[in-house]
Design a protein around this motif. Structure first.
Motif, PDB file in Angstrom:
ATOM      1  N   VAL A 338       0.852  -1.182   0.000  1.00  0.00           N
ATOM      2  CA  VAL A 338       0.000   0.000   0.000  1.00  0.00           C
ATOM      3  C   VAL A 338       0.887   1.231   0.000  1.00  0.00           C
ATOM      4  CG1 VAL A 338      -1.858   1.237   1.170  1.00  0.00           C
ATOM      5  CG2 VAL A 338      -1.755  -1.253   1.300  1.00  0.00           C
ATOM      6  N   ASP A 339       0.850   1.993  -1.119  1.00  0.00           N
ATOM      7  CA  ASP A 339       1.628   3.228  -1.228  1.00  0.00           C
ATOM      8  C   ASP A 339       3.114   2.992  -0.975  1.00  0.00           C
ATOM      9  OD1 ASP A 339      -0.734   4.659  -1.704  1.00  0.00           O
ATOM     10  OD2 ASP A 339      -1.085   4.925   0.438  1.00  0.00           O
ATOM     11  N   GLY A 340       3.651   1.894  -1.484  1.00  0.00           N
ATOM     12  CA  GLY A 340       5.060   1.589  -1.315  1.00  0.00           C
ATOM     13  C   GLY A 340       5.425   1.000   0.024  1.00  0.00           C
ATOM     14  N   MET A 341       4.458   0.869   0.924  1.00  0.00           N
ATOM     15  CA  MET A 341       4.677   0.294   2.252  1.00  0.00           C
ATOM     16  C   MET A 341       4.059  -1.089   2.290  1.00  0.00           C
ATOM     17  SD  MET A 341       6.291   2.753   3.866  1.00  0.00           S
ATOM     18  CE  MET A 341       6.094   2.470   5.628  1.00  0.00           C
ATOM     19  N   ARG A 342       4.780  -2.047   2.870  1.00  0.00           N
ATOM     20  CA  ARG A 342       4.329  -3.428   2.931  1.00  0.00           C
ATOM     21  C   ARG A 342       3.762  -3.722   4.329  1.00  0.00           C
ATOM     22  NH1 ARG A 342       3.265  -6.949  -1.045  1.00  0.00           N
ATOM     23  NH2 ARG A 342       5.246  -6.349  -2.056  1.00  0.00           N
ATOM     24  N   VAL A 343       2.546  -4.254   4.340  1.00  0.00           N
ATOM     25  CA  VAL A 343       1.959  -4.703   5.597  1.00  0.00           C
ATOM     26  C   VAL A 343       2.667  -5.985   6.021  1.00  0.00           C
ATOM     27  CG1 VAL A 343      -0.160  -5.410   6.763  1.00  0.00           C
ATOM     28  CG2 VAL A 343      -0.256  -3.693   4.960  1.00  0.00           C
ATOM     29  N   VAL A 344       3.138  -6.030   7.266  1.00  0.00           N
ATOM     30  CA  VAL A 344       3.889  -7.191   7.740  1.00  0.00           C
ATOM     31  C   VAL A 344       3.353  -7.627   9.096  1.00  0.00           C
ATOM     32  CG1 VAL A 344       6.013  -6.617   6.488  1.00  0.00           C
ATOM     33  CG2 VAL A 344       5.664  -5.726   8.799  1.00  0.00           C
ATOM     34  N   GLY A 345       3.505  -8.904   9.349  1.00  0.00           N
ATOM     35  CA  GLY A 345       3.240  -9.450  10.661  1.00  0.00           C
ATOM     36  C   GLY A 345       4.537  -9.952  11.262  1.00  0.00           C
ATOM     37  N   GLY A 346       4.777  -9.676  12.533  1.00  0.00           N
ATOM     38  CA  GLY A 346       6.015 -10.081  13.181  1.00  0.00           C
ATOM     39  C   GLY A 346       6.866  -8.924  13.635  1.00  0.00           C
ATOM     40  N   VAL A 347       6.448  -7.693  13.321  1.00  0.00           N
ATOM     41  CA  VAL A 347       7.184  -6.495  13.731  1.00  0.00           C
ATOM     42  C   VAL A 347       6.223  -5.596  14.491  1.00  0.00           C
ATOM     43  CG1 VAL A 347       8.511  -4.487  12.960  1.00  0.00           C
ATOM     44  CG2 VAL A 347       8.728  -6.663  11.756  1.00  0.00           C
ATOM     45  N   LYS A 348       6.701  -4.993  15.576  1.00  0.00           N
ATOM     46  CA  LYS A 348       5.886  -4.090  16.365  1.00  0.00           C
ATOM     47  C   LYS A 348       6.094  -2.653  15.909  1.00  0.00           C
ATOM     48  CE  LYS A 348       6.013  -6.994  20.524  1.00  0.00           C
ATOM     49  NZ  LYS A 348       6.377  -7.057  21.972  1.00  0.00           N
ATOM     50  N   ALA A 349       5.057  -1.854  16.061  1.00  0.00           N
ATOM     51  CA  ALA A 349       5.158  -0.441  15.708  1.00  0.00           C
ATOM     52  C   ALA A 349       6.222   0.240  16.561  1.00  0.00           C
ATOM     53  CB  ALA A 349       3.799   0.241  15.892  1.00  0.00           C
ATOM     54  N   GLY A 350       7.037   1.066  15.910  1.00  0.00           N
ATOM     55  CA  GLY A 350       8.089   1.798  16.606  1.00  0.00           C
ATOM     56  C   GLY A 350       9.442   1.141  16.549  1.00  0.00           C
ATOM     57  N   GLU A 351       9.533  -0.146  16.231  1.00  0.00           N
ATOM     58  CA  GLU A 351      10.835  -0.800  16.128  1.00  0.00           C
ATOM     59  C   GLU A 351      11.590  -0.257  14.919  1.00  0.00           C
ATOM     60  OE1 GLU A 351      10.793  -5.120  18.085  1.00  0.00           O
ATOM     61  OE2 GLU A 351       9.582  -5.026  16.261  1.00  0.00           O
ATOM     62  N   LEU A 352      12.908  -0.099  15.085  1.00  0.00           N
ATOM     63  CA  LEU A 352      13.739   0.462  14.025  1.00  0.00           C
ATOM     64  C   LEU A 352      14.136  -0.644  13.059  1.00  0.00           C
ATOM     65  CD1 LEU A 352      16.035   2.896  16.064  1.00  0.00           C
ATOM     66  CD2 LEU A 352      13.969   3.421  14.752  1.00  0.00           C
ATOM     67  N   VAL A 353      13.736  -0.471  11.802  1.00  0.00           N
ATOM     68  CA  VAL A 353      13.990  -1.452  10.750  1.00  0.00           C
ATOM     69  C   VAL A 353      15.041  -0.885   9.810  1.00  0.00           C
ATOM     70  CG1 VAL A 353      12.974  -2.724   8.823  1.00  0.00           C
ATOM     71  CG2 VAL A 353      11.672  -2.384  10.926  1.00  0.00           C
ATOM     72  N   ILE A 354      16.036  -1.705   9.465  1.00  0.00           N
ATOM     73  CA  ILE A 354      17.092  -1.251   8.565  1.00  0.00           C
ATOM     74  C   ILE A 354      16.517  -1.153   7.149  1.00  0.00           C
ATOM     75  CG2 ILE A 354      19.340  -1.798   7.572  1.00  0.00           C
ATOM     76  CD1 ILE A 354      20.070  -3.196  10.141  1.00  0.00           C
ATOM     77  N   VAL A 355      16.665   0.025   6.552  1.00  0.00           N
ATOM     78  CA  VAL A 355      16.129   0.288   5.214  1.00  0.00           C
ATOM     79  C   VAL A 355      17.246   0.285   4.176  1.00  0.00           C
ATOM     80  CG1 VAL A 355      14.881   1.954   3.797  1.00  0.00           C
ATOM     81  CG2 VAL A 355      14.205   1.593   6.178  1.00  0.00           C
ATOM     82  N   ASP A 356      18.330   0.979   4.469  1.00  0.00           N
ATOM     83  CA  ASP A 356      19.485   1.049   3.574  1.00  0.00           C
ATOM     84  C   ASP A 356      20.712   0.551   4.318  1.00  0.00           C
ATOM     85  OD1 ASP A 356      18.013   2.210   1.450  1.00  0.00           O
ATOM     86  OD2 ASP A 356      18.161   4.171   2.435  1.00  0.00           O
ATOM     87  N   GLY A 357      21.615  -0.119   3.571  1.00  0.00           N
ATOM     88  CA  GLY A 357      22.820  -0.669   4.174  1.00  0.00           C
ATOM     89  C   GLY A 357      22.639  -2.084   4.663  1.00  0.00           C
ATOM     90  N   LEU A 358      21.736  -2.826   4.033  1.00  0.00           N
ATOM     91  CA  LEU A 358      21.473  -4.203   4.464  1.00  0.00           C
ATOM     92  C   LEU A 358      22.695  -5.090   4.312  1.00  0.00           C
ATOM     93  CD1 LEU A 358      17.893  -4.654   2.942  1.00  0.00           C
ATOM     94  CD2 LEU A 358      18.466  -4.467   5.354  1.00  0.00           C
TER      95      LEU A 358
END
Length: 399
Positions: A338-358
């Motif tokens: 949705v709008d470039g964002m993926r709905v996921v299960g297994g991650v809580k809101a507010g947790e920092l997810v690595i976007v660049d530099g994987l």
């Protein structure tokens, strides 16, 4: 050369080598021996409504090939090609003089037969009065009654012929069967046309337009399951958005009004139709369009940038920066995009997810997170400078 004079050049050379090593570690591309930097964004919880996209073709609800219902010579074309006409407005005129003569002949025939019926009815009435004095036989009575019924039948046939003749006069004036826009006139005045051949013009309705598209079997089954579980809205209330090939996004809104009663086994798809208002005449039948169909009712879900999801052998994971900036692999269940964002299960809101530099992040290893600025949807803003990195430990800062 003395021993002290030899030690001086060796000491200078060692100092140069140490300086060079220090520049290599702290120069560009190096991290001064610290954890590698990565860009992170917080997982966001927001209201989500899933959508599916399709390619559709526009069609008019009413498409009519205008044909002649009587044979004759075209006298006039009474419309401009491409004109909007209303139902009942004249389109073509066929020479009706022969049909009017047939009407006059049929009217005279009806008048003559009415006279015969009246005479047969009077003869029967007189004969029935003479039966009581035995002046007329029963056979003669039967003959008079048969003559009356025959005259009445002939009258009905003549009246039907009169109706047909009047219809032919009416059919000679060809009118618009529906309201809509005309095509080109395929015949001009002076041409002889037959019954049903050729097509004089084509008329398409223009007050609304249909968008037909095919949904896959998997999509159909998913919608049906969601409907049974109450996770989708009623069919007539499903919002359908549409955009033409020269438009950005989906600026037009309509509604879903038809789902076919069977799947096409050759394509494993089912035909679906949406209807859009076209009173402004902006949609032309035959155009291709992009359709966006709401796939579910709104619900709250956790979303992350789609590029943050990676694959670990057979499972999907995201890399989360945990306590002490340690990378933690987190298995996720991807949902809708949705709008470039993926709905996921297994991650809580507010947790920092690595976007660049994987590629610089390894599970269980420390990193230097740089928090990116995000928009109101949770998507990292391109070109926006990251926020300040977490402060270094006091022992490291003092060195």
């Amino acid at each position: 050369m003395t021993k002290n004079s030899l030690a001086l050049p060796l000491t200078s050379l060692l100092a140069v080598l140490l300086a060079a090593c220090g520049q290599q570690q702290g120069g560009p591309g190096g991290h001064a021996g610290g954890p590698p930097p990565v860009s992170v964004a917080p997982a966001t919880q927001r209201e989500v409504q899933e959508f599916d996209e399709f390619t559709a073709r526009l069609e008019a609800p009413d498409t009519v090939d205008v044909r002649a219902r009587v044979a004759g010579t075209v006298e006039a074309v009474r419309f401009k090609e491409g004109q909007l006409v209303r139902k009942g407005e004249p389109l073509f005129s066929i020479d009706a003089r022969a049909f009017k003569a047939d009407v006059a002949r049929a009217e005279a025939q009806v008048a003559a037969l009415k006279t015969q019926v009246e005479l047969a009815r009077a003869d029967l009435a007189r004969a029935e009065k003479l039966v009581s004095v035995n002046a007329v036989s029963a056979q003669e009575i039967d003959q008079l009654r048969a003559a009356l019924r025959s005259a009445e039948a002939n009258l009905k046939a003549a009246e039907a012929t009169l109706v047909q003749s009047r219809l032919n006069v009416e059919y000679a004036n060809i009118t618009a069967p529906v309201s809509g826009r005309t095509s080109r006139a395929n015949v001009t005045p002076g041409n002889l046309v037959g019954v049903g051949d050729p097509v004089l013009t084509t008329l398409v309705s223009s007050d609304k337009v249909y968008a037909y598209f095919d949904a896959s079997e998997a999509t159909y089954l998913r919608y049906m399951r969601a409907a049974r579980e109450g996770k989708t809205v009623a069919r007539d209330a499903v919002a359908v958005q549409m955009g033409l090939s020269n438009e950005d996004g989906y600026p037009h809104t309509g509604r879903l009004d038809f789902v076919d009663n069977h799947l096409n086994p050759a394509t494993a798809s089912i035909r679906v139709r949406a209807v859009f208002d076209n009173k402004g005449g902006q949609f032309t039948p035959g155009l291709y369009a992009r359709i966006k169909l709401g796939g579910s009712a709104s619900y709250n879900g956790v979303v992350v940038p789609d590029r943050a999801i990676t694959t670990d052998q057979t499972r999907k994971i995201v890399l989360v920066v945990g306590p002490n900036n340690i990378v933690q692999p987190r298995p996720v269940t991807p949902g809708a995009l949705v709008d470039g964002m993926r709905v996921v299960g297994g991650v809580k809101a507010g947790e920092l997810v690595i976007v660049d530099g994987l590629l610089r992040a390894f599970p269980g290893a420390p990193v230097t997170p740089q928090v990116l600025k995000v928009d109101n949807l949770g998507m990292p803003i391109p070109g926006a400078p990251p926020g300040a990195a977490p402060a270094a430990p006091a022992s490291a800062a003092s060195k």
